[in-house]
Design a protein around this motif. Sequence first.
Motif, PDB file in Angstrom:
ATOM      1  N   THR A  76       0.822  -1.209   0.000  1.00 55.43           N
ATOM      2  CA  THR A  76       0.000   0.000   0.000  1.00 55.43           C
ATOM      3  C   THR A  76       0.856   1.258   0.000  1.00 55.43           C
ATOM      4  O   THR A  76       1.712   1.438   0.865  1.00 55.43           O
ATOM      5  N   GLY A  77       0.655   2.095  -0.991  1.00 52.30           N
ATOM      6  CA  GLY A  77       1.361   3.372  -1.059  1.00 52.30           C
ATOM      7  C   GLY A  77       2.775   3.300  -1.588  1.00 52.30           C
ATOM      8  O   GLY A  77       3.443   4.338  -1.693  1.00 52.30           O
ATOM      9  N   GLU A 196      -4.704  -1.616  -9.053  1.00 46.95           N
ATOM     10  CA  GLU A 196      -4.160  -2.247  -7.848  1.00 46.95           C
ATOM     11  C   GLU A 196      -4.886  -3.549  -7.530  1.00 46.95           C
ATOM     12  O   GLU A 196      -4.259  -4.549  -7.141  1.00 46.95           O
ATOM     13  N   PRO A 244      -4.935   6.779   7.316  1.00 47.71           N
ATOM     14  CA  PRO A 244      -3.672   6.449   6.634  1.00 47.71           C
ATOM     15  C   PRO A 244      -2.913   5.371   7.397  1.00 47.71           C
ATOM     16  O   PRO A 244      -2.942   5.324   8.632  1.00 47.71           O
ATOM     17  N   ASP A 247       3.633   4.230   9.133  1.00 51.92           N
ATOM     18  CA  ASP A 247       4.826   3.569   8.613  1.00 51.92           C
ATOM     19  C   ASP A 247       5.379   2.518   9.566  1.00 51.92           C
ATOM     20  O   ASP A 247       6.099   1.608   9.144  1.00 51.92           O
TER      21      ASP A 247
END
Length: 537
Positions: A76-77, A196, A244, A247
Motif C-alpha cells: 500500500t502506497g 491495484e 492512513p 509507517d
Amino acid sequence: MVNLNPIRMRSWDSSNTGIWLKDSLGDPSQVTIDGENLTYPQLVCQYIGMSLDEDEYFSILHTQVNDSLGKLSILTGVLNKEISAEKLRSINQLFDLHRKEKGLSPNRMVAFLDGYSLLPNMKDLGLNRRIRTVLIDLLKKLQNSYTEGTLHHEFRRITTDLVKWIFNHVEPALEKIDFEQGLPAFLWYGSATPSEKWFLTYLADFGLHVVIFNPSDEPWPKSLLAITDDLSYRFPKVSQDIKPLPDEMPKIAGTVAFKATQEINELLHHEDSGLYKPFQFKSYSINSIRLKTTEDEAFLISKERAMIRPHFQVSNQQVTIPVVYAKLLGIDRNRKRFWNNVHSLTERDDTHVIRQFPFTKEQKTNQLFHYRDALKADGMLDPEKMKASNWWTYDKLPLGTQTVIGETIAKHVSEPILIRQSNETMEDLQLYAFAQSMVLPDFVIRLLQTFDYPQFVPTIFIYNEENGPELSRSDANALCMMHHLGLDIIIVNPKGHLDIEKWVLEGTFDIHWMDDRSFNDPFKEPSVVQKIFKKFL
C-alpha cells in the motif's frame, strides 16, 4: 526449473500470520516436491473491519509484518510505476497495433508484450513461463469484466500498470525467492484502484501469498481474490473512515478504561439496541421505503424520529428509513388546522420550503462518456468508480456520505421512477437521471450532512402556488433522489393541479384529494406570536 502448484489454504491462524509466513514451506506434511513440481500451501486471506482501538488495529497489522522477518511486504502506497522511456514507447506501439487490430486477444497481447521485451526474462524457465501464463489468464478475466472487452479504455491503463509492477515488484521478489523457507507475501491495506486490485489478483493467481486488511469490508477481495469466509477474520466493527497506514507500529496503547469504554459502547450501541450514538450509522447504506399514509398521518409521521416509525431497521451495514412521500391536491377546508400542520414542519431547522421553480439547474452537457466509464460489467453503475473519477462532484464530502450518494445514484439510474419522454430510450432516460443527479441542490447536501438516520428525518415541503415557471423535469429528478436518500417530501398544490405527476411514474408517491380548492391562498408564514411561543417550547 520450478513449476509452482499452490494449494489454497482452507483455514488459518489469524493471530500468527507473520510467524507462519516466515517459514511457510517448513511443514513437510503440507509441502510436496515431485521432480520440478513444488506443491505447497498458499495463504490468501483478509482481515475485515477494525478493532475497537484504532492503535491496537495498526499494531496487529505491523506485528504480522515484523513477525514474518521480511517475508511479508506492505504494498500500500509503495507500488512503483516507474518505467524506462524505451519500454513506454514499446507499450504505446503495442496499443497502437491493438487499436488497429480492433482488439488483440489476451494470448496475442502477452505474445506481443514478450516480443517487445515488456515482460521479465527469469533464469528459471518454470517461473518465466508462469509469469506469462498467469498474465494471459488474468487478461482474459479482465476482458470478460467489460462489455467492450479489451477495447475498454481501462484495459490499456490496467495492462500498462501490470507491466510496470511485474518488473518493479514481481521480478525482484522472484529473484530473491527462498524455496527452503517460503514464498514472498504481500500485504494490502484499505481501498484500491482497479489497477491495484488486478495486480493483487495477479499475485494471488501466480501463487504468492496475499494478505488484505479491509477495514471498510469492501467486496472486491471476495469477488476478485476468491477469499472465503473461512479465510476472513472479522474485527468487531466496520469503518468507512479509512485512516492512513502508519509507517511503523504505533507507540501508544489504549488504557484499561479506554478499552472498557469501547467495549461498553459496542454492547450498548449495537444495531438492534435502539440506543444509538450521534451519527453512529453515517457510513451505512440507506434504503428508503415509502409509508402509505393518510393526509393527517403525513404531517404527524414527518415529525417523528425515524427509529420509532414502522419498519425502521438497521442490519448488514444498511439503515432502512420509512419516509413520507405525499402530494396534497387542494387544501384543507379547515385552514387553521392546515396551517398549524404546515408550520409544525416548516418551523423546524431540518425542513426546507420550496415555493419557486425551477429550484435546480438543468444539466445540458453530454455525460455519456462519464456514465459508461462508471459502469460495471453487469451494466450497473459502480459507486466506487464514480467516487474515484475526476468528474465526481461530491469529493469534498465525508467518505460515508459520498458512498451513500453514489449508491443512491446507482439505484436511481438502474430503475428510474421518471417518466420516459417521447422518442426517449431507456438508456437516454438513465443518462438523463445520471447527469442531473451529479449536481444536487446545496440545501440537499446540507440536510444530508446533518441527517442522523435514526433521528428526525429532514423534510422537503413544497407549496406550489403556480405564480411563476412550472416544476421542471430536473426538479422532479432531484425530488426522486431526495426520496431515495431518505428525506420526507410533502407537496401541496392548493389549486388541485398536476405538477410532479407530469414527470414521475404513477404510484411513486401518495395522492390525497383535499376537501377544498383555493386559487388565492398564498403561503402563510407563521405569526410573530407563534415564533415567540416556539422559543419557549
